[in-house]
Design a protein around this motif. Structure first.
Motif, PDB file in Angstrom:
ATOM      1  N   HIS A  17     -14.299   7.628  -5.656  1.00  0.00           N
ATOM      2  CA  HIS A  17     -12.865   7.308  -5.779  1.00  0.00           C
ATOM      3  C   HIS A  17     -12.329   6.749  -4.460  1.00  0.00           C
ATOM      4  N   ILE A  18     -12.757   7.349  -3.359  1.00  0.00           N
ATOM      5  CA  ILE A  18     -12.306   6.886  -2.040  1.00  0.00           C
ATOM      6  C   ILE A  18     -12.759   5.455  -1.797  1.00  0.00           C
ATOM      7  N   ILE A  19     -14.008   5.160  -2.146  1.00  0.00           N
ATOM      8  CA  ILE A  19     -14.538   3.811  -1.986  1.00  0.00           C
ATOM      9  C   ILE A  19     -13.721   2.808  -2.799  1.00  0.00           C
ATOM     10  N   ALA A  20     -13.415   3.155  -4.036  1.00  0.00           N
ATOM     11  CA  ALA A  20     -12.607   2.260  -4.883  1.00  0.00           C
ATOM     12  C   ALA A  20     -11.210   2.085  -4.293  1.00  0.00           C
ATOM     13  N   ASN A  21     -10.617   3.188  -3.835  1.00  0.00           N
ATOM     14  CA  ASN A  21      -9.281   3.097  -3.234  1.00  0.00           C
ATOM     15  C   ASN A  21      -9.283   2.210  -1.998  1.00  0.00           C
ATOM     16  N   LEU A  22     -10.318   2.318  -1.164  1.00  0.00           N
ATOM     17  CA  LEU A  22     -10.397   1.487   0.041  1.00  0.00           C
ATOM     18  C   LEU A  22     -10.458   0.006  -0.307  1.00  0.00           C
ATOM     19  N   LEU A  23     -11.260  -0.342  -1.290  1.00  0.00           N
ATOM     20  CA  LEU A  23     -11.378  -1.746  -1.667  1.00  0.00           C
ATOM     21  C   LEU A  23     -10.047  -2.283  -2.196  1.00  0.00           C
ATOM     22  N   ILE A  24      -9.453  -1.565  -3.114  1.00  0.00           N
ATOM     23  CA  ILE A  24      -8.188  -2.022  -3.705  1.00  0.00           C
ATOM     24  C   ILE A  24      -7.093  -2.069  -2.644  1.00  0.00           C
ATOM     25  N   HIS A  25      -7.039  -1.053  -1.780  1.00  0.00           N
ATOM     26  CA  HIS A  25      -5.999  -1.025  -0.750  1.00  0.00           C
ATOM     27  C   HIS A  25      -6.154  -2.189   0.222  1.00  0.00           C
ATOM     28  N   SER A  26      -7.382  -2.516   0.605  1.00  0.00           N
ATOM     29  CA  SER A  26      -7.564  -3.635   1.535  1.00  0.00           C
ATOM     30  C   SER A  26      -7.104  -4.953   0.888  1.00  0.00           C
ATOM     31  N   LEU A  27      -7.313  -5.086  -0.407  1.00  0.00           N
ATOM     32  CA  LEU A  27      -6.808  -6.284  -1.104  1.00  0.00           C
ATOM     33  C   LEU A  27      -5.284  -6.291  -1.144  1.00  0.00           C
ATOM     34  N   LYS A  28      -4.683  -5.131  -1.380  1.00  0.00           N
ATOM     35  CA  LYS A  28      -3.222  -5.043  -1.422  1.00  0.00           C
ATOM     36  C   LYS A  28      -2.602  -5.347  -0.050  1.00  0.00           C
ATOM     37  N   ILE A  29      -3.255  -4.898   1.008  1.00  0.00           N
ATOM     38  CA  ILE A  29      -2.766  -5.193   2.367  1.00  0.00           C
ATOM     39  C   ILE A  29      -2.808  -6.700   2.605  1.00  0.00           C
ATOM     40  N   SER A  30      -3.921  -7.328   2.257  1.00  0.00           N
ATOM     41  CA  SER A  30      -4.071  -8.775   2.444  1.00  0.00           C
ATOM     42  C   SER A  30      -2.989  -9.537   1.690  1.00  0.00           C
ATOM     43  N   GLN A  31      -2.692  -9.107   0.484  1.00  0.00           N
ATOM     44  CA  GLN A  31      -1.662  -9.783  -0.299  1.00  0.00           C
ATOM     45  C   GLN A  31      -0.271  -9.538   0.262  1.00  0.00           C
ATOM     46  N   LYS A  60       8.337 -10.347   3.567  1.00  0.00           N
ATOM     47  CA  LYS A  60       9.290 -11.092   4.386  1.00  0.00           C
ATOM     48  C   LYS A  60      10.024 -10.116   5.306  1.00  0.00           C
ATOM     49  N   GLY A  61      10.727 -10.677   6.279  1.00  0.00           N
ATOM     50  CA  GLY A  61      11.518  -9.861   7.182  1.00  0.00           C
ATOM     51  C   GLY A  61      10.663  -9.155   8.220  1.00  0.00           C
ATOM     52  N   VAL A  62      11.210  -8.078   8.747  1.00  0.00           N
ATOM     53  CA  VAL A  62      10.517  -7.374   9.833  1.00  0.00           C
ATOM     54  C   VAL A  62       9.205  -6.761   9.365  1.00  0.00           C
ATOM     55  N   ALA A  63       9.089  -6.437   8.072  1.00  0.00           N
ATOM     56  CA  ALA A  63       7.830  -5.894   7.554  1.00  0.00           C
ATOM     57  C   ALA A  63       6.714  -6.926   7.703  1.00  0.00           C
ATOM     58  N   ALA A  64       7.048  -8.213   7.584  1.00  0.00           N
ATOM     59  CA  ALA A  64       6.046  -9.262   7.774  1.00  0.00           C
ATOM     60  C   ALA A  64       5.514  -9.235   9.202  1.00  0.00           C
ATOM     61  N   LEU A  65       6.408  -9.001  10.156  1.00  0.00           N
ATOM     62  CA  LEU A  65       5.980  -8.913  11.555  1.00  0.00           C
ATOM     63  C   LEU A  65       5.093  -7.684  11.770  1.00  0.00           C
ATOM     64  N   PHE A  66       5.473  -6.566  11.171  1.00  0.00           N
ATOM     65  CA  PHE A  66       4.658  -5.348  11.281  1.00  0.00           C
ATOM     66  C   PHE A  66       3.263  -5.600  10.700  1.00  0.00           C
ATOM     67  N   LEU A  67       3.216  -6.179   9.508  1.00  0.00           N
ATOM     68  CA  LEU A  67       1.928  -6.435   8.857  1.00  0.00           C
ATOM     69  C   LEU A  67       1.105  -7.471   9.618  1.00  0.00           C
ATOM     70  N   GLU A  68       1.769  -8.406  10.285  1.00  0.00           N
ATOM     71  CA  GLU A  68       1.052  -9.369  11.110  1.00  0.00           C
ATOM     72  C   GLU A  68       0.341  -8.653  12.255  1.00  0.00           C
ATOM     73  N   GLY A  69       0.985  -7.609  12.772  1.00  0.00           N
ATOM     74  CA  GLY A  69       0.405  -6.846  13.873  1.00  0.00           C
ATOM     75  C   GLY A  69      -0.632  -5.827  13.449  1.00  0.00           C
ATOM     76  N   TYR A  70      -0.459  -5.229  12.269  1.00  0.00           N
ATOM     77  CA  TYR A  70      -1.335  -4.144  11.841  1.00  0.00           C
ATOM     78  C   TYR A  70      -2.216  -4.465  10.625  1.00  0.00           C
ATOM     79  N   GLY A  71      -1.800  -5.375   9.784  1.00  0.00           N
ATOM     80  CA  GLY A  71      -2.497  -5.619   8.517  1.00  0.00           C
ATOM     81  C   GLY A  71      -3.969  -5.943   8.663  1.00  0.00           C
ATOM     82  N   ASP A  72      -4.298  -6.869   9.570  1.00  0.00           N
ATOM     83  CA  ASP A  72      -5.708  -7.239   9.729  1.00  0.00           C
ATOM     84  C   ASP A  72      -6.529  -6.061  10.262  1.00  0.00           C
ATOM     85  N   GLN A  73      -5.951  -5.273  11.168  1.00  0.00           N
ATOM     86  CA  GLN A  73      -6.648  -4.097  11.688  1.00  0.00           C
ATOM     87  C   GLN A  73      -6.921  -3.111  10.557  1.00  0.00           C
ATOM     88  N   TRP A  74      -5.933  -2.918   9.696  1.00  0.00           N
ATOM     89  CA  TRP A  74      -6.101  -2.006   8.563  1.00  0.00           C
ATOM     90  C   TRP A  74      -7.243  -2.481   7.657  1.00  0.00           C
TER      91      TRP A  74
END
Length: 181
Positions: A30-44, A50-64
Motif C-alpha cells: 500500500h505504501i509503495i502504491a501511495n508513493l507512486l500516486i503521490h509523486s504523480l499528484k505532486i508533479s501535476q 497558482k499563487g504562492v502555493a506555486a512558489l512553494f511547490l517550485e521550491g519543494y515539489g521536485d525534492q518531494w
C-alpha cells in the motif's frame, strides 16, 4: 513447470491472503502504491497550482518527487529481495493506493492543491506506522528502519507545508477520534 500466468495467479492469491492478515509486506505494498500516486499528484500540482502555493511547490515539489521515487525503488527492492509481492500493474496500484484523485483538482486554488498533498502525506503515515509495527512484530528490522526514516521525512514535510499555509501542525488532518482508518 508452471506458466507465467499460473505463477502470477498464485502471487495474487497469496497477496490477497497477506492483505487480509495483514503482513508487513502487504502493508508496504500500500505504501509503495501511495508513493507512486503521490509523486504523480505532486508533479501535476506543480503544473497547475497558482499563487504562492506555486512558489512553494517550485521550491519543494521536485525534492518531494525525487525522495518519494527513491524510497519507492528501495522498498520495491527490499520486498522483492525478501520474496514478497509488490504492485506491478496499474490495476494493482489503483487497488492498493488509498490516496484520492480527481481530474478537477487542477482547477482548485493553489493553497487547496497544496493542502491536498499534505493530507496525502498524512494518509501515508497511517499505513507507514502500521507497517512499522508489523515489521517489528515479524522481526524484519531493515524494513522497520527504512519505513521509520520515511515516516520522519513525511512528518517534516507536513510541518513545513502546514507552517507555510499558516496552519497548526495537525489542522485539517486525520484525528484518531475520526476513526475512519
Amino acid at each position: 513447470m508452471t506458466s507465467a500466468e499460473q505463477r502470477y495467479e498464485a502471487e495474487l492469491k497469496q497477496s490477497d491472503i497477506d492483505h487480509h492478515t495483514p503482513t508487513a509486506g502487504a502493508m508496504t505494498g500500500h505504501i509503495i502504491a501511495n508513493l507512486l500516486i503521490h509523486s504523480l499528484k505532486i508533479s501535476q500540482a506543480k503544473l497547475f497550482a497558482k499563487g504562492v502555493a506555486a512558489l512553494f511547490l517550485e521550491g519543494y515539489g521536485d525534492q518531494w518527487v525525487v525522495h518519494e521515487q527513491q524510497v519507492f525503488k528501495e522498498l520495491n527492492t527490499l520486498l522483492v529481495s525478501n520474496g514478497e509481492s509488490i504492485p506491478t500493474t496499474i490495476d494493482q496500484f489503483k487497488e492498493f493506493t488509498m490516496l484520492e484523485e480527481s481530474g478537477a483538482d487542477k482547477y482548485q486554488p493553489g493553497n487547496e492543491q497544496l493542502f491536498n498533498l499534505i493530507k496525502d502525506f498524512d494518509t501515508q503515515t497511517l499505513f507507514i506506522t502500521k507497517a512499522i509495527a508489523l515489521a517489528q512484530k515479524e522481526d524484519w528490522q531493515p524494513l522497520a528502519v527504512k519505513l521509520s526514516g520515511l515516516l520522519a521525512w513525511i512528518n517534516a514535510q507536513i510541518a513545513i507545508a502546514q507552517h507555510f499555509l499558516g496552519h497548526d501542525l495537525r489542522e485539517g488532518l486525520y484525528n484518531e477520534e475520526d476513526d475512519d482508518f
